[in-house]
Design an enzyme around this catalytic site. Structure first.
Site, PDB file in Angstrom:
ATOM      1  N   GLY A 221      19.919  -5.760 -12.082  1.00  0.00           N
ATOM      2  CA  GLY A 221      19.162  -5.355 -10.900  1.00  0.00           C
ATOM      3  C   GLY A 221      19.339  -6.356  -9.766  1.00  0.00           C
ATOM      4  O   GLY A 221      19.504  -5.993  -8.606  1.00  0.00           O
TER       5      GLY A 221
ATOM      6  N   ARG B 257      22.002 -12.402  -9.999  1.00  0.00           N
ATOM      7  CA  ARG B 257      22.447 -12.414 -11.396  1.00  0.00           C
ATOM      8  C   ARG B 257      23.894 -11.921 -11.483  1.00  0.00           C
ATOM      9  O   ARG B 257      24.668 -12.391 -12.306  1.00  0.00           O
ATOM     10  CB  ARG B 257      21.545 -11.515 -12.245  1.00  0.00           C
ATOM     11  CG  ARG B 257      20.160 -12.101 -12.406  1.00  0.00           C
ATOM     12  CD  ARG B 257      19.844 -12.255 -13.876  1.00  0.00           C
ATOM     13  NE  ARG B 257      18.907 -13.342 -14.049  1.00  0.00           N
ATOM     14  CZ  ARG B 257      17.784 -13.262 -14.735  1.00  0.00           C
ATOM     15  NH1 ARG B 257      17.450 -12.136 -15.312  1.00  0.00           N
ATOM     16  NH2 ARG B 257      17.012 -14.313 -14.864  1.00  0.00           N
TER      17      ARG B 257
ATOM     18  N   ARG C 151      24.096  -6.099   2.612  1.00  0.00           N
ATOM     19  CA  ARG C 151      22.687  -6.208   2.175  1.00  0.00           C
ATOM     20  C   ARG C 151      22.494  -7.237   1.056  1.00  0.00           C
ATOM     21  O   ARG C 151      21.527  -7.154   0.295  1.00  0.00           O
ATOM     22  CB  ARG C 151      22.159  -4.843   1.698  1.00  0.00           C
ATOM     23  CG  ARG C 151      21.951  -3.881   2.848  1.00  0.00           C
ATOM     24  CD  ARG C 151      21.451  -2.541   2.377  1.00  0.00           C
ATOM     25  NE  ARG C 151      21.363  -1.646   3.513  1.00  0.00           N
ATOM     26  CZ  ARG C 151      20.219  -1.199   4.038  1.00  0.00           C
ATOM     27  NH1 ARG C 151      19.068  -1.534   3.506  1.00  0.00           N
ATOM     28  NH2 ARG C 151      20.231  -0.410   5.074  1.00  0.00           N
TER      29      ARG C 151
ATOM     30  N   GLY D 246      19.177  -5.249 -17.581  1.00  0.00           N
ATOM     31  CA  GLY D 246      17.947  -5.511 -16.823  1.00  0.00           C
ATOM     32  C   GLY D 246      16.855  -6.121 -17.670  1.00  0.00           C
ATOM     33  O   GLY D 246      17.074  -6.517 -18.811  1.00  0.00           O
ATOM     34  N   THR D 247      15.670  -6.196 -17.067  1.00  0.00           N
ATOM     35  CA  THR D 247      14.498  -6.642 -17.814  1.00  0.00           C
ATOM     36  C   THR D 247      13.535  -5.473 -17.964  1.00  0.00           C
ATOM     37  O   THR D 247      13.587  -4.510 -17.189  1.00  0.00           O
ATOM     38  CB  THR D 247      13.770  -7.807 -17.120  1.00  0.00           C
ATOM     39  OG1 THR D 247      13.445  -7.403 -15.787  1.00  0.00           O
ATOM     40  CG2 THR D 247      14.607  -9.058 -17.082  1.00  0.00           C
TER      41      THR D 247
ATOM     42  N   GLU E  40      10.811   0.102 -17.366  1.00  0.00           N
ATOM     43  CA  GLU E  40      11.617  -0.509 -16.296  1.00  0.00           C
ATOM     44  C   GLU E  40      11.705   0.516 -15.166  1.00  0.00           C
ATOM     45  O   GLU E  40      10.917   1.462 -15.159  1.00  0.00           O
ATOM     46  CB  GLU E  40      12.982  -0.996 -16.818  1.00  0.00           C
ATOM     47  CG  GLU E  40      13.798   0.043 -17.570  1.00  0.00           C
ATOM     48  CD  GLU E  40      14.576   0.971 -16.684  1.00  0.00           C
ATOM     49  OE1 GLU E  40      15.616   0.544 -16.159  1.00  0.00           O
ATOM     50  OE2 GLU E  40      14.174   2.155 -16.533  1.00  0.00           O
ATOM     51  N   MET E  41      12.643   0.354 -14.224  1.00  0.00           N
ATOM     52  CA  MET E  41      12.543   1.194 -13.025  1.00  0.00           C
ATOM     53  C   MET E  41      13.851   1.813 -12.531  1.00  0.00           C
ATOM     54  O   MET E  41      13.900   2.297 -11.400  1.00  0.00           O
ATOM     55  CB  MET E  41      11.907   0.364 -11.889  1.00  0.00           C
ATOM     56  CG  MET E  41      10.536  -0.174 -12.264  1.00  0.00           C
ATOM     57  SD  MET E  41       9.708  -1.038 -10.927  1.00  0.00           S
ATOM     58  CE  MET E  41       9.330   0.321  -9.843  1.00  0.00           C
ATOM     59  N   GLU E  42      14.920   1.802 -13.320  1.00  0.00           N
ATOM     60  CA  GLU E  42      16.228   2.262 -12.803  1.00  0.00           C
ATOM     61  C   GLU E  42      17.006   3.233 -13.688  1.00  0.00           C
ATOM     62  O   GLU E  42      17.843   3.997 -13.186  1.00  0.00           O
ATOM     63  CB  GLU E  42      17.147   1.046 -12.555  1.00  0.00           C
ATOM     64  CG  GLU E  42      16.714   0.122 -11.437  1.00  0.00           C
ATOM     65  CD  GLU E  42      15.616  -0.845 -11.839  1.00  0.00           C
ATOM     66  OE1 GLU E  42      15.408  -1.044 -13.060  1.00  0.00           O
ATOM     67  OE2 GLU E  42      14.933  -1.388 -10.954  1.00  0.00           O
TER      68      GLU E  42
ATOM     69  N   ASP F 248       8.241  -9.189 -20.373  1.00  0.00           N
ATOM     70  CA  ASP F 248       6.778  -9.234 -20.357  1.00  0.00           C
ATOM     71  C   ASP F 248       6.214  -8.094 -21.208  1.00  0.00           C
ATOM     72  O   ASP F 248       6.939  -7.198 -21.606  1.00  0.00           O
ATOM     73  CB  ASP F 248       6.242  -9.148 -18.923  1.00  0.00           C
ATOM     74  CG  ASP F 248       6.722  -7.923 -18.191  1.00  0.00           C
ATOM     75  OD1 ASP F 248       5.888  -7.114 -17.785  1.00  0.00           O
ATOM     76  OD2 ASP F 248       7.948  -7.746 -18.034  1.00  0.00           O
TER      77      ASP F 248
END
Ligand code: HPA
Length: 235
Positions: A21, A25, A44, A90-91, A179-181, A204
């Site tokens: 993400g 990284r 960006r 990702g996390t 997660e979000m993706e 987490d």
């Protein structure tokens, strides 16, 4: 041709792209794991690099946070740059009781509260799914590492700060992590006939109010990166 979001020209990007993400990284992976990395994008600050890993050409690029951002970058990689395989790294937050801090989750499928699938006008509910080839290769690779890992359904959420507090309902359905993706990535892969996989480290536990230290995140990240790179060179 460059796109509004990516300065790369056709041919600058490898057939397999690893996508954290965080663009920093991506830069870290390029500088620490790839031989002869060349930066192909800085638009960006969404760094993208191509180099080789154990002799195989691999790219690494950030996706940004959330499904709209992942949706843009992965769509362009698949459609404009001829990319065949995207491996997200990702996390995630742990949701299932069996999932602990620093474990790895390999996402077989991604449930979501996002409206991303509405663009396809499907007469039902779509089930975003990983590529079997990438999934089975990553599972075999992870089995050899001794890292604690889980394979199953995750939840891709549109919200990090969620007023409705819906996590316990996803927990009831056996979801491993949040997660979000990934749901958007899997839908773009399906729509374009390409391959995608998501590998996550648990940073987490929102239901248990636990989180990892920065140091723990860094070492978990290294395990995940090595699994993603070893998977990338086997496909
Ligand atoms: N929610 C959403 N995305 C996340 C989380 C979380 O708790 N942890 C890591 N990515």
């Amino acid at each position: 041709m460059p796109t509004p979001h990516n300065n790369a020209r056709k041919g600058d990007i490898a057939q397999t792209v690893i996508m954290p993400g965080d663009p920093l990284r991506a830069r870290f992976i390029a500088e620490n794991y790839l031989e002869n990395p060349v930066c192909y994008n800085e638009v960006r600050g969404m760094y993208g690099y191509t180099g080789t890993y154990k002799g195989k050409r691999i790219s690494v690029q950030g996706s940004g946070m959330g499904m709209p951002s992942m949706g843009i970058y992965s769509w362009e990689l698949f459609n404009e740059y001829g990319v065949n395989n995207i491996i997200r790294t990702g996390t995630a937050g742990a949701v299932a009781d069996s999932v602990n801090l620093r474990d790895i989750i390999i996402a077989m499928s991604a449930s979501t509260n996002s409206a991303y699938a509405s663009q396809y006008n499907l007469p039902g509910t779509y089930a975003p799914t990983a590529s079997w080839e990438l999934l089975s290769t990553a599972v075999k690779t992870t089995e050899n590492t001794g890292v604690n890992f889980h394979v199953g359904n995750i939840f891709s959420s549109d919200t990090f700060y969620d007023d409705a507090d819906s996590l316990s309902k996803w927990h009831k359905m056996g979801v491993l992590g949040i997660e979000m993706e990934t749901a958007a990535l899997y839908m773009n892969a399906a729509r374009t006939g390409k391959n995608a996989l998501c590998i996550l480290t648990v940073s987490d536990c929102p239901l248990r109010n636990l989180s990892t230290t920065a140091e723990e995140r860094q070492s978990g990240f290294r395990d995940m990166m090595e699994i993603a790179l070893e998977t990338a060179i086997k496909i």
